[in-house]
Design a protein around this motif. Structure first.
Motif, PDB file in Angstrom:
ATOM      1  N   PHE A 126       0.858  -1.184   0.000  1.00 20.23           N
ATOM      2  CA  PHE A 126       0.000   0.000   0.000  1.00 20.23           C
ATOM      3  C   PHE A 126       0.896   1.237   0.000  1.00 20.23           C
ATOM      4  O   PHE A 126       1.804   1.369   0.794  1.00 20.23           O
ATOM      5  CB  PHE A 126      -0.925  -0.018   1.214  1.00 20.23           C
ATOM      6  N   GLY A 127       0.597   2.149  -0.898  1.00 22.17           N
ATOM      7  CA  GLY A 127       1.440   3.316  -1.081  1.00 22.17           C
ATOM      8  C   GLY A 127       1.653   3.515  -2.575  1.00 22.17           C
ATOM      9  O   GLY A 127       0.833   3.068  -3.385  1.00 22.17           O
ATOM     10  N   PRO A 128       2.786   4.102  -2.994  1.00 26.06           N
ATOM     11  CA  PRO A 128       3.813   4.636  -2.103  1.00 26.06           C
ATOM     12  C   PRO A 128       3.368   5.926  -1.421  1.00 26.06           C
ATOM     13  O   PRO A 128       2.451   6.590  -1.886  1.00 26.06           O
ATOM     14  CB  PRO A 128       4.983   4.902  -3.052  1.00 26.06           C
ATOM     15  N   TYR A 129       4.023   6.245  -0.328  1.00 26.94           N
ATOM     16  CA  TYR A 129       3.725   7.449   0.432  1.00 26.94           C
ATOM     17  C   TYR A 129       4.831   8.468   0.185  1.00 26.94           C
ATOM     18  O   TYR A 129       5.998   8.203   0.439  1.00 26.94           O
ATOM     19  CB  TYR A 129       3.621   7.130   1.922  1.00 26.94           C
ATOM     20  N   SER A 130       4.448   9.662  -0.322  1.00 27.73           N
ATOM     21  CA  SER A 130       5.457  10.686  -0.597  1.00 27.73           C
ATOM     22  C   SER A 130       6.001  11.278   0.685  1.00 27.73           C
ATOM     23  O   SER A 130       7.082  11.842   0.704  1.00 27.73           O
ATOM     24  CB  SER A 130       4.867  11.796  -1.476  1.00 27.73           C
ATOM     25  N   SER A 131       5.255  11.138   1.788  1.00 38.62           N
ATOM     26  CA  SER A 131       5.713  11.626   3.083  1.00 38.62           C
ATOM     27  C   SER A 131       6.039  10.439   3.988  1.00 38.62           C
ATOM     28  O   SER A 131       5.156   9.655   4.346  1.00 38.62           O
ATOM     29  CB  SER A 131       4.626  12.499   3.743  1.00 38.62           C
ATOM     30  N   VAL A 132       7.307  10.302   4.349  1.00 38.07           N
ATOM     31  CA  VAL A 132       7.705   9.232   5.260  1.00 38.07           C
ATOM     32  C   VAL A 132       7.033   9.435   6.612  1.00 38.07           C
ATOM     33  O   VAL A 132       6.652   8.478   7.295  1.00 38.07           O
ATOM     34  CB  VAL A 132       9.243   9.210   5.420  1.00 38.07           C
ATOM     35  N   LYS A 133       6.863  10.702   6.993  1.00 38.89           N
ATOM     36  CA  LYS A 133       6.222  11.014   8.271  1.00 38.89           C
ATOM     37  C   LYS A 133       4.806  10.458   8.314  1.00 38.89           C
ATOM     38  O   LYS A 133       4.375   9.887   9.326  1.00 38.89           O
ATOM     39  CB  LYS A 133       6.213  12.528   8.478  1.00 38.89           C
ATOM     40  N   HIS A 134       4.074  10.635   7.203  1.00 35.54           N
ATOM     41  CA  HIS A 134       2.700  10.122   7.153  1.00 35.54           C
ATOM     42  C   HIS A 134       2.692   8.596   7.227  1.00 35.54           C
ATOM     43  O   HIS A 134       1.870   8.000   7.929  1.00 35.54           O
ATOM     44  CB  HIS A 134       2.033  10.593   5.862  1.00 35.54           C
ATOM     45  N   ARG A 274     -10.693   8.604  -0.510  1.00 36.81           N
ATOM     46  CA  ARG A 274     -11.680   7.556  -0.280  1.00 36.81           C
ATOM     47  C   ARG A 274     -12.504   7.931   0.946  1.00 36.81           C
ATOM     48  O   ARG A 274     -11.947   8.258   2.001  1.00 36.81           O
ATOM     49  CB  ARG A 274     -11.018   6.196  -0.058  1.00 36.81           C
ATOM     50  N   SER A 275     -13.830   7.897   0.787  1.00 31.08           N
ATOM     51  CA  SER A 275     -14.758   8.265   1.865  1.00 31.08           C
ATOM     52  C   SER A 275     -14.425   9.642   2.423  1.00 31.08           C
ATOM     53  O   SER A 275     -14.488   9.880   3.631  1.00 31.08           O
ATOM     54  CB  SER A 275     -14.719   7.222   2.987  1.00 31.08           C
ATOM     55  N   GLY A 276     -14.037  10.552   1.534  1.00 33.12           N
ATOM     56  CA  GLY A 276     -13.773  11.931   1.941  1.00 33.12           C
ATOM     57  C   GLY A 276     -12.425  12.162   2.581  1.00 33.12           C
ATOM     58  O   GLY A 276     -12.134  13.272   3.033  1.00 33.12           O
ATOM     59  N   ALA A 277     -11.559  11.128   2.646  1.00 32.43           N
ATOM     60  CA  ALA A 277     -10.260  11.259   3.298  1.00 32.43           C
ATOM     61  C   ALA A 277      -9.139  10.873   2.338  1.00 32.43           C
ATOM     62  O   ALA A 277      -9.312  10.008   1.475  1.00 32.43           O
ATOM     63  CB  ALA A 277     -10.197  10.384   4.540  1.00 32.43           C
ATOM     64  N   ILE A 278      -7.985  11.515   2.485  1.00 34.44           N
ATOM     65  CA  ILE A 278      -6.821  11.207   1.653  1.00 34.44           C
ATOM     66  C   ILE A 278      -6.198   9.904   2.127  1.00 34.44           C
ATOM     67  O   ILE A 278      -5.842   9.767   3.300  1.00 34.44           O
ATOM     68  CB  ILE A 278      -5.772  12.337   1.749  1.00 34.44           C
ATOM     69  N   VAL A 279      -6.057   8.940   1.226  1.00 37.99           N
ATOM     70  CA  VAL A 279      -5.420   7.677   1.597  1.00 37.99           C
ATOM     71  C   VAL A 279      -4.071   7.492   0.881  1.00 37.99           C
ATOM     72  O   VAL A 279      -3.259   6.669   1.294  1.00 37.99           O
ATOM     73  CB  VAL A 279      -6.341   6.479   1.278  1.00 37.99           C
ATOM     74  N   GLN A 280      -3.837   8.235  -0.194  1.00 38.29           N
ATOM     75  CA  GLN A 280      -2.556   8.166  -0.892  1.00 38.29           C
ATOM     76  C   GLN A 280      -2.225   9.534  -1.458  1.00 38.29           C
ATOM     77  O   GLN A 280      -3.116  10.302  -1.826  1.00 38.29           O
ATOM     78  CB  GLN A 280      -2.592   7.141  -2.029  1.00 38.29           C
ATOM     79  N   SER A 281      -0.931   9.811  -1.525  1.00 41.17           N
ATOM     80  CA  SER A 281      -0.487  11.080  -2.089  1.00 41.17           C
ATOM     81  C   SER A 281       0.898  10.873  -2.697  1.00 41.17           C
ATOM     82  O   SER A 281       1.724  10.150  -2.130  1.00 41.17           O
ATOM     83  CB  SER A 281      -0.428  12.163  -1.008  1.00 41.17           C
ATOM     84  N   LEU A 282       1.145  11.508  -3.842  1.00 38.80           N
ATOM     85  CA  LEU A 282       2.445  11.356  -4.493  1.00 38.80           C
ATOM     86  C   LEU A 282       2.769  12.606  -5.298  1.00 38.80           C
ATOM     87  O   LEU A 282       1.902  13.181  -5.949  1.00 38.80           O
ATOM     88  CB  LEU A 282       2.441  10.143  -5.427  1.00 38.80           C
ATOM     89  N   ASN A 283       4.038  13.044  -5.229  1.00 47.64           N
ATOM     90  CA  ASN A 283       4.525  14.151  -6.042  1.00 47.64           C
ATOM     91  C   ASN A 283       5.440  13.611  -7.131  1.00 47.64           C
ATOM     92  O   ASN A 283       6.256  12.725  -6.874  1.00 47.64           O
ATOM     93  CB  ASN A 283       5.315  15.147  -5.185  1.00 47.64           C
TER      94      ASN A 283
END
Length: 597
Positions: A126-134, A274-283
């Motif tokens: 699941f991902g990838p996540y552009s923010s390691v913090k997230h 998804r369902s109004g919330a961010i589940v993935q983000s990528l730059n």
């Protein structure tokens, strides 16, 4: 067969074409709704092509193509071929990072962990996540709420029955459910894993509803401790869920794309909601090696995200339409409401990515960074040439006394301190900043024309408003330099750029590096001028105290100051000590005069 003849035989079908050079290397890969029409566009009159595209066409020795069923297939095939061949003239993905993924292994008792390496062994990623913090925040939430094992033992029914593995300290401190010791059933453990998978996919709302139903059932059955556990899980999920909600409509499922263009570069952000919330983000960053329409860049972005994350959502929010149609995908350009807010958030992330990329480039490739800053400044001011050599002037005086001016020089957007110059105002009496500015500009460039006519600046910045700018322009006009030098004023109040003959100030983006370099040269000129003015003022103060005493000349003053260090120390010294340097008669006069002052 001649290449133009070969192109005329291309089918009128969707597909992907490849251009080869004389050495047999793929130099460009493109997609088309109609192969024949699209490829023929490259071989029309050269006047209709830009320089970079003409260079590409001049290198084409052969063309090959592949027919596909739809534009969507063409987009994905193009994406794969670009990654395979890395053609010189294609849009280049500048994203070289290895982003973190959350892995759920395919074991009997799965593990969940953060990784940067994707291994196709049946595990789910699941991902990838552009923010390691997230990504780490998600892992912290999972570890706090689900007692998932962290060990790498192979655990199955036989291992548990034979007691081959002793429970580790995680089990003792209640951070692991103890599946190795049979403390939890396989079904119960894997139910927790499926909840984690649902959360990672964005299905938090459905899990909360399920927990609420279970909580009510437990309470009705008087199982209050179990009901309390469900309540705590609901609160934990809601707290986590609230951090990522960007839509008041909890039924919103969409993908959001935005692009921030900058010359031959583009900086993109992707959000999966998804369902109004961010589940993935990528730059992602893109560099265009030939002129590409923004619609084509967006299509490349769509194809890359689909290759990374799988099929796009049915609802895709975009700032403009791409040049491709995809099956079961509806593109939306919002004008109001939650989707416009989502697009705004995505664009904010793209701009932040743009800024961070520039700052990172300043350290990794300072030459390219400085050139980009100068290009931005050139475009912002409407100049025809790069302001590689810039100079800035500032006046300084105290109620008309000791009027001075400074000139600082920047080369390639960096200070060139050896070229700094300072001026004492000679022809202007009193506090007249306008006339002082004209005098200094005239003196500076009269001398440069005599000594180094090839080293004139492309840009002159005046620290001040319209008045100072007009007088500086008059000085340049008298020297015949207005066609060779652009001159602007930078006012402090609103950081607006004043241009000659323009009644309206120019406001450059406050976050841009172009404005920052103007502020830097202005502040440096102010600092340099103030330092020079203070030194003159201090010398003037010492001169008034000593040189006005009858019998004290320049050499006597220097001798006294070198020995005692300051006028105050001379005043505090005894007549005998002063007399050792200047004689008893003059020492007595100096002491009496300084005491009276």
């Amino acid at each position: 067969m001649d290449i133009r003849e070969k192109i005329s035989l291309l089918p009128h079908s969707p597909g992907v074409y490849r251009y080869y050079d004389s050495a047999g290397n793929v130099i460009y890969v493109g997609k088309a709704k109609d192969l024949n029409k699209r490829v023929a566009q490259y071989f029309v009159s050269e006047d209709r092509l830009n320089l970079k595209t003409r260079i590409l066409v001049s290198k084409i020795a052969d063309v090959q193509y592949a027919v596909v069923d739809s534009e969507a297939d063409a987009l994905l095939l193009e994406n794969n071929l670009i990654k395979q061949y890395k053609p010189r003239y294609n849009i280049l993905l500048k994203d070289s990072k290895t982003y973190p993924w959350i892995c759920v292994t395919g074991e009997t008792f799965p593990r969940v962990f953060l990784t940067r390496k994707v291994v196709h062994n049946g595990s789910r990623y699941f991902g990838p996540y552009s923010s390691v913090k997230h990504a780490r925040h998600l892992m912290d939430f999972i570890n706090e709420n689900y007692k998932i094992r962290s060990c790498r033992h192979k655990i199955d029914s036989e291992t548990i029955l034979r007691g081959k593995i002793r429970p580790c300290i995680d089990y003792q401190i209640h951070r692991c459910s103890g599946c190795c010791a049979g403390a939890i059933s396989m079904k119960e453990y894997n139910d927790g894993i499926e909840e984690i998978v649902a959360i990672l996919k964005g299905g938090v709302g459905e899990i909360i509803r399920d927990y609420k139903a279970r909580m009510v059932e437990a309470a009705e059955a008087l199982a209050f401790e179990q009901a309390q556990l469900y309540k705590e899980k609901i609160e934990s999920l809601q707290n986590h869920y609230a951090r990522t909600i960007i839509s008041t409509d909890r039924n919103v499922d969409c993908d959001v794309f935005s692009l921030d263009f900058d010359g031959n570069e583009a900086f993109g952000n992707f959000l999966r909601v998804r369902s109004g919330a961010i589940v993935q983000s990528l730059n992602l960053g893109f560099r265009m090696n030939i002129e590409e329409e923004r619609e084509a860049v967006l299509s490349t972005f769509l194809g890359e995200i689909e290759s990374k994350f799988g099929r796009l959502s049915h609802d895709v929010v975009v700032p403009f339409l791409p040049d491709v149609e995809l099956p079961n995908v509806e593109f939306t350009i919002p004008v109001r409401g939650d989707k416009l807010q989502m697009l705004g958030l995505s664009l904010k992330n793209a701009k932040e990515f743009h800024l961070n990329s520039l700052l990172q480039r300043e350290h990794t490739d300072p030459e390219a960074f400085h050139r980009k800053v100068l290009e931005d400044l050139r475009d912002a001011l409407g100049m025809k040439v790069l302001p590689v050599h810039m100079e800035c002037f500032d006046n300084s005086n105290t109620q008309g006394t000791d009027p001075v001016a400074s000139c600082v020089v920047f080369r390639n957007a960096e200070p060139s301190k050896k070229d700094y110059r300072k001026f004492k105002i000679k022809t202007v009496i009193g506090a007249n900043d306008f006339a002082s500015m004209k005098e200094v500009v005239n003196r500076r460039y009269s001398r440069l024309l005599e000594e180094a006519p090839d080293d004139l600046p492309q840009l002159v910045v005046i620290d001040g408003g319209k008045g100072q700018l007009d007088f500086a322009f008059q000085a340049l006009a008298e020297l015949g330099l207005t066609d060779r030098i652009t001159v602007v004023g930078l006012a402090k109040r609103m950081e607006e750029v004043i241009r000659v003959g323009d009644p309206y100030p120019l406001f450059i983006d406050r976050n841009s590096q172009a404005l920052k370099v103007l502020q830097h040269i202005r502040d440096e000129a102010h600092r340099f001028g103030i330092t020079f003015h203070r030194s003159l003022r201090d010398k003037s103060g010492m001169r008034s105290a000593l040189r006005e005493i009858k019998g004290v000349g320049e050499k006597t003053e220097q001798r006294l100051l070198m020995h005692f260090g300051s006028v105050a120390r001379i005043s505090a010294a005894s007549v005998e000590d002063i007399a050792k340097l200047v004689g008893p008669s003059l020492a007595d006069t100096i002491k009496k005069t300084l005491n009276e002052q």
